[in-house]
Design a protein around this motif. Structure first.
Motif, short mmCIF file in Angstrom:
data_model
loop_
_atom_site.label_atom_id
_atom_site.label_comp_id
_atom_site.label_asym_id
_atom_site.label_seq_id
_atom_site.Cartn_x
_atom_site.Cartn_y
_atom_site.Cartn_z
N VAL A 153 40.59 -34.35 -35.74
CA VAL A 153 40.78 -32.96 -36.17
C VAL A 153 41.29 -32.18 -34.96
O VAL A 153 40.72 -32.27 -33.87
N LEU A 154 42.39 -31.45 -35.17
CA LEU A 154 42.95 -30.59 -34.13
C LEU A 154 42.66 -29.14 -34.48
O LEU A 154 43.16 -28.62 -35.48
N LEU A 155 41.81 -28.51 -33.68
CA LEU A 155 41.45 -27.11 -33.87
C LEU A 155 42.22 -26.26 -32.87
O LEU A 155 42.17 -26.52 -31.67
N SER A 156 42.94 -25.27 -33.35
CA SER A 156 43.73 -24.41 -32.48
C SER A 156 43.25 -22.97 -32.60
O SER A 156 42.47 -22.62 -33.48
N ARG A 157 43.71 -22.16 -31.65
CA ARG A 157 43.39 -20.72 -31.61
C ARG A 157 41.86 -20.51 -31.52
O ARG A 157 41.29 -19.74 -32.28
N LEU A 158 41.23 -21.21 -30.60
CA LEU A 158 39.78 -21.10 -30.41
C LEU A 158 39.48 -20.13 -29.27
O LEU A 158 40.22 -20.02 -28.29
N GLN A 159 38.34 -19.46 -29.41
CA GLN A 159 37.89 -18.56 -28.36
C GLN A 159 36.94 -19.25 -27.38
O GLN A 159 36.97 -18.98 -26.19
N ASP A 160 36.09 -20.14 -27.91
CA ASP A 160 35.13 -20.82 -27.05
C ASP A 160 34.74 -22.16 -27.69
O ASP A 160 35.15 -22.48 -28.80
N LYS A 161 33.92 -22.94 -26.97
CA LYS A 161 33.50 -24.26 -27.44
C LYS A 161 32.59 -24.18 -28.67
O LYS A 161 32.50 -25.13 -29.44
N GLN A 162 31.91 -23.05 -28.83
CA GLN A 162 30.98 -22.91 -29.94
C GLN A 162 31.68 -23.10 -31.28
O GLN A 162 31.11 -23.66 -32.22
N GLN A 163 32.93 -22.64 -31.37
CA GLN A 163 33.66 -22.79 -32.63
C GLN A 163 33.89 -24.26 -32.95
O GLN A 163 33.76 -24.69 -34.09
N ALA A 164 34.24 -25.05 -31.93
CA ALA A 164 34.41 -26.49 -32.15
C ALA A 164 33.08 -27.14 -32.51
O ALA A 164 33.01 -28.04 -33.37
N GLU A 165 32.01 -26.71 -31.88
CA GLU A 165 30.69 -27.25 -32.19
C GLU A 165 30.29 -26.94 -33.62
O GLU A 165 29.71 -27.78 -34.31
N ASP A 166 30.62 -25.72 -34.11
CA ASP A 166 30.29 -25.36 -35.49
C ASP A 166 31.00 -26.27 -36.48
O ASP A 166 30.43 -26.70 -37.48
N VAL A 167 32.26 -26.57 -36.19
CA VAL A 167 33.01 -27.46 -37.08
C VAL A 167 32.39 -28.85 -37.08
O VAL A 167 32.23 -29.48 -38.13
N ALA A 168 32.02 -29.35 -35.90
CA ALA A 168 31.40 -30.68 -35.82
C ALA A 168 30.09 -30.72 -36.60
O ALA A 168 29.80 -31.71 -37.30
#
Length: 855
Positions: free
Chosen positions: A525-540
């Protein structure tokens, strides 16, 4: 009495209210009309856009708050939105949106994409931005109004007005007036651009005139003539774009001729070369009101057509032409019908001369001169092209009418054939669309494939390097217990499970994020336009949660899971391989830590990985290995060669293929050394049985290993019994140096082949790159050949290339005779089958230690 008076008063109040509404409506219509008239006047008076845009802003200021106003137009070459005019009370031309030209992500780009008028106040603007519809730049306004600018039916830009005063908003009438101005703005801009171009040409010409005082008067005259001619060309070009009938075209041509010379008597003649006939579709003449069609003769018109030049014929020259026999008069001349001056010009097009245009004067009313010849010659070609265009359209309409009649006559006979043909066309179109889709997407899940993911990741990294504040993340997902699902419930259940996983993953990400399947049970999964790592952690977390939900199919239910490795963008990454490598490393750490969880990549993982790998190397070196031999049979069931597959006895995994064991080692150098020893051992033990196919990796083509490989091959006495198989996926990403070494390997006399072809992609260009002895189709491709028609179509391309190169196309022997018969019907002649049980038992008894091989 008082009640009657109250009724009258109420009635008068209602009438007064209605009159006020009508007055307001008429006032609004008057404003619209006055604004459009003003727009037209500004477009007609201003010489360039620099003065035109402020005038439009001033015009709008009478009706709409427009102190803060700008216009953005799309560049026709690059397709990007560019600022054409800007004025603002608070922001200057230096704010971020205007410097970096990020209109596509801003409010302006949102209006351009939606192609609809958009009005926001501060609250609705903030809410829409929070939803991710656009990004806000610069000082926040209290009211923002954007209207798309149309050219015909296409949006070419956006006109924007904004207010920083809360009480100063936009009413519905003001928005409607703003829309009307935007609707006609594109045409007005084009008019100003044409005038600006003309003015620029005039200025250049004027500059040249000032350099020569001697020819000043003559140059001024030439400039006036050029302006007149330019205006004439504009009028003619407008005829080419106007949807008018041919008779109106003739009339407008006549009016244009009147503007440049004496044309009270004018006719247009068209020449039919096939019939040698002249027709006169338009004629205005004070002496002869009717011009009837006639055969080609010896008149003035024929002289123009024959010479293909302009002809100026005075009374004297006309008599001379008659005496010379070049012209014959068909009727006697009267005192009132005496043509004293005649001017004709051929109408030339790319297809040749289609006719002529002629002007004539009677009784010395006008004498045509050489200047008239130059003028009519100047415009005749443009007029010819306009006439040719309209005549072609007229002929096309007539042809369409005739065709419709003929089609109507044949409809009963052709209806069934047309329906069948349409079905075939639709089916072919579907196949073509499916082939295009399959080249960029995974065949099973419909998700983007590896190549599309890599391309998008490269673009995202390039964007991040330009804008470091816009972070991205890569989630490497490996499904837990997928092998057990396939083994216990079958591949069909596994396929359905993978399809369900793809659907679940889509529910966990945003619309602009990318989900791809790398192969097997691996997803990214490629997540773009993120502000911080928390957003990626939420997706995971969402992915792990949905993967823990039971999956049921045909009465069987299982509970899967996923291990996820996450790598977050940082400036240290210079290549996408590094991003994927770190995400993969984090995923393995998550899997080793208990599965069903996620881990972020951290440099400390490298140390733990080295420790784990050192232990793995120890076990890999101590593993016992054996080779499994499979015969390759032709269509006559005759063996042509054998395929060797190396297996190792792992203390935990049991008997496992060498390809799987390689995943537990990160030392590519030792892996290559072990693999080379395996090749030497396997070939030495089995080469006496004929041609032997051995799988190997491109790591052996690296310079530090290629010398050893080449030396071993050079010492072989029976090199004709050796064929090395390389994976398509590895060769697709191989460097030029590796491909050069592979070519040297082929030149040395050893056979080479492709393994696992069309596993995830189908690169037909790779088939023609080297003289392969054989190509082994992947199991996934072979299985789908009998299920999906699009794969059969892809097979035809593969067969065409392999037969041309005299290369053997091999697939795994199917499970049933019916499937094998179908594959043979598609053109496949070679199949991999197991050897006899006795031979297999003999092979399984031959073990050796990898430690002894390396030593």
């Amino acid at each position: 009495m008082r009640s009657v008076d109250e009724c009258s008063v109420n009635k008068l109040r209602k009438q007064n209210k209605r009159l006020k509404e009508l007055l307001q409506k008429y006032k609004h219509q008057h404003h619209l009309q006055h604004a459009l008239i003003g727009l037209s006047e500004q477009a007609s008076t201003h010489p360039d856009l620099n003065s035109f845009y402020p005038a439009i802003r001033q015009l709008l200021a009478d009706y709409v708050p427009s102190k803060n106003f700008y216009v953005v137009l799309q560049n026709s070459s690059s397709g990007l939105l560019e600022l054409s005019y800007f004025v603002d009370q608070k922001d200057a031309l230096s704010h971020p949106e205007l410097i970096e030209q990020h209109f596509e992500q801003s409010l302006t780009g949102y209006v351009f994409r939606s192609q609809a008028t958009t009005y926001f106040n501060s609250a609705t603007m903030a809410a829409a931005a929070a939803e991710g519809k656009f990004k806000l730049h610069g000082t926040r306004s209290e009211h923002w109004l954007g209207v798309p600018i149309y050219q015909d039916t296409q949006v070419i830009g956006v006109m924007v007005s904004q207010s920083y005063e809360q009480e100063l908003g936009y009413s519905q009438e003001q928005i409607e007036l703003f829309e009307v101005i935007a609707l006609y703005l594109a045409a007005a801009i084009e008019r100003v651009k044409k005038r600006e171009l003309l003015e620029r040409q005039v200025e250049q010409r004027t500059l040249a005139l000032t350099q020569s005082n001697h020819a000043l008067n003559e140059e001024i005259t030439q400039r006036k003539k050029a302006q007149e001619r330019q205006q004439t060309l504009f009028q003619i070009s407008e005829l080419a774009t106007q949807a008018i009938n041919i008779d109106d075209v003739y009339y407008h041509v006549h009016q244009i001729m009147k503007s440049i010379t004496y044309a009270e008597n004018l006719y247009i003649a068209l020449y039919d070369s096939d019939k040698n006939w002249l027709t006169f579709p338009y004629a205005v003449d004070e002496s002869d009101p009717e011009f009837s069609p006639r055969p080609f003769a010896k008149g003035y018109s024929e002289l123009v057509l024959t010479s293909k030049k302009c002809q100026l014929i005075s009374r004297k020259r006309g008599d001379q032409l008659c005496e010379q026999g070049l012209v014959e008069r068909t009727r006697a001349l009267t005192s009132t019908g005496r043509c004293t001056s005649w001017l004709g010009a051929p109408l030339k097009t790319a297809q040749g001369v289609i006719g002529l245009i002629a002007c004539q004067a009677y009784n010395n009313k006008y004498e045509f001169v050489q200047e008239d010849v130059e003028l009519i010659a100047y415009v005749s070609n443009q007029i010819a092209n306009v006439l040719q265009n309209h005549l072609s359209q007229q002929a096309l309409r007539q042809s369409h009418q005739q065709l419709e009649l003929r089609v109507a006559e044949k409809t009963k006979e052709l209806r069934q054939a047309n329906i069948h043909l349409q079905l075939q066309i639709d089916e072919r179109r579907k196949i073509e669309q499916q082939l295009y889709h399959d080249a960029h997407h995974d065949a099973l899940t419909g998700l983007p494939n590896r190549s599309l993911f890599i391309a998008q990741l490269e673009r995202t990294m390039a964007h991040y390097q330009h804008l470091p504040e816009q972070n991205f993340a890569v989630l490497f997902i490996d499904l837990d217990k997928f092998k057990e699902i396939n083994d216990q419930l079958g591949h069909q259940f596994g396929d359905q499970f993978l399809i369900a996983v793809a659907t679940k993953l889509k529910q966990c990400v945003r619309e602009h994020d990318l989900i791809a399947r790398l192969g097997g049970d691996e997803f990214v999964v490629l997540l773009s336009r993120l502000q911080d790592k928390q957003q990626a952690e939420d997706v995971a977390k969402r992915i792990i949660a949905v993967m823990q939900q039971p999956f049921c199919y045909q009465g069987s239910c299982i509970q899967g899971g996923a291990s996820i490795g996450i790598t977050f963008s940082n400036a240290g990454y210079s290549h996408i391989d590094e991003v994927i490598r770190d995400a993969d490393a984090a995923m393995y750490y998550a899997k080793q830590s208990g599965k069903g969880r996620f881990e972020f990549y951290h440099p400390l993982l490298n140390y733990a990985e080295e420790q784990a790998h050192s232990h793995s190397e120890h076990h890999l070196m101590d593993l016992h290995t054996h080779f499994q031999s499979s015969q390759v049979f032709d269509a006559e069931q005759q063996p042509i060669c054998q395929l060797l597959s190396a297996y190792g006895e792992h203390p935990v995994l049991g008997s496992t293929s060498f390809e799987q064991l390689k995943r537990f080692s990160s030392d590519s150098y030792i892996l290559a050394e072990v693999e080379l020893k395996l090749l030497q051992y396997g070939f030495a033990e089995h080469n006496n049985q004929g041609l032997t196919l051995l799988k190997c990796s491109t790591g052996l083509l690296e310079d530090e290993h290629f010398k050893s490989l080449y030396s071993w091959i050079s010492l072989l006495d029976n090199i004709e019994h050796l064929c090395l198989l390389f994976d398509e996926a590895e060769l697709s990403y191989a460097s030029a140096k590796l491909l050069h070494n592979l070519d040297g390997l082929s030149q040395s006399g050893v056979y080479i082949g492709l393994n696992n072809f069309a596993q995830e992609r189908c690169e037909l260009g790779l088939l023609a790159q080297f003289p392969y002895y054989c190509v082994l189709l992947s199991n996934n491709f072979s299985r789908r050949l009998v299920q999906e028609p699009s794969y059969a179509l892809m097979l035809q391309g593969i067969l065409a290339l392999t037969k041309e190169a005299n290369c053997k196309l091999i697939t795994k022997n199917p499970s049933s005779p019916a499937e094998r018969s179908k594959l043979e019907g598609m053109g496949i002649e070679y199949f991999i089958g197991q050897r006899s049980p006795l031979a297999q038992q003999k092979q399984l008894s031959q073990f050796t230690s990898l430690t002894s091989l390396v030593s």
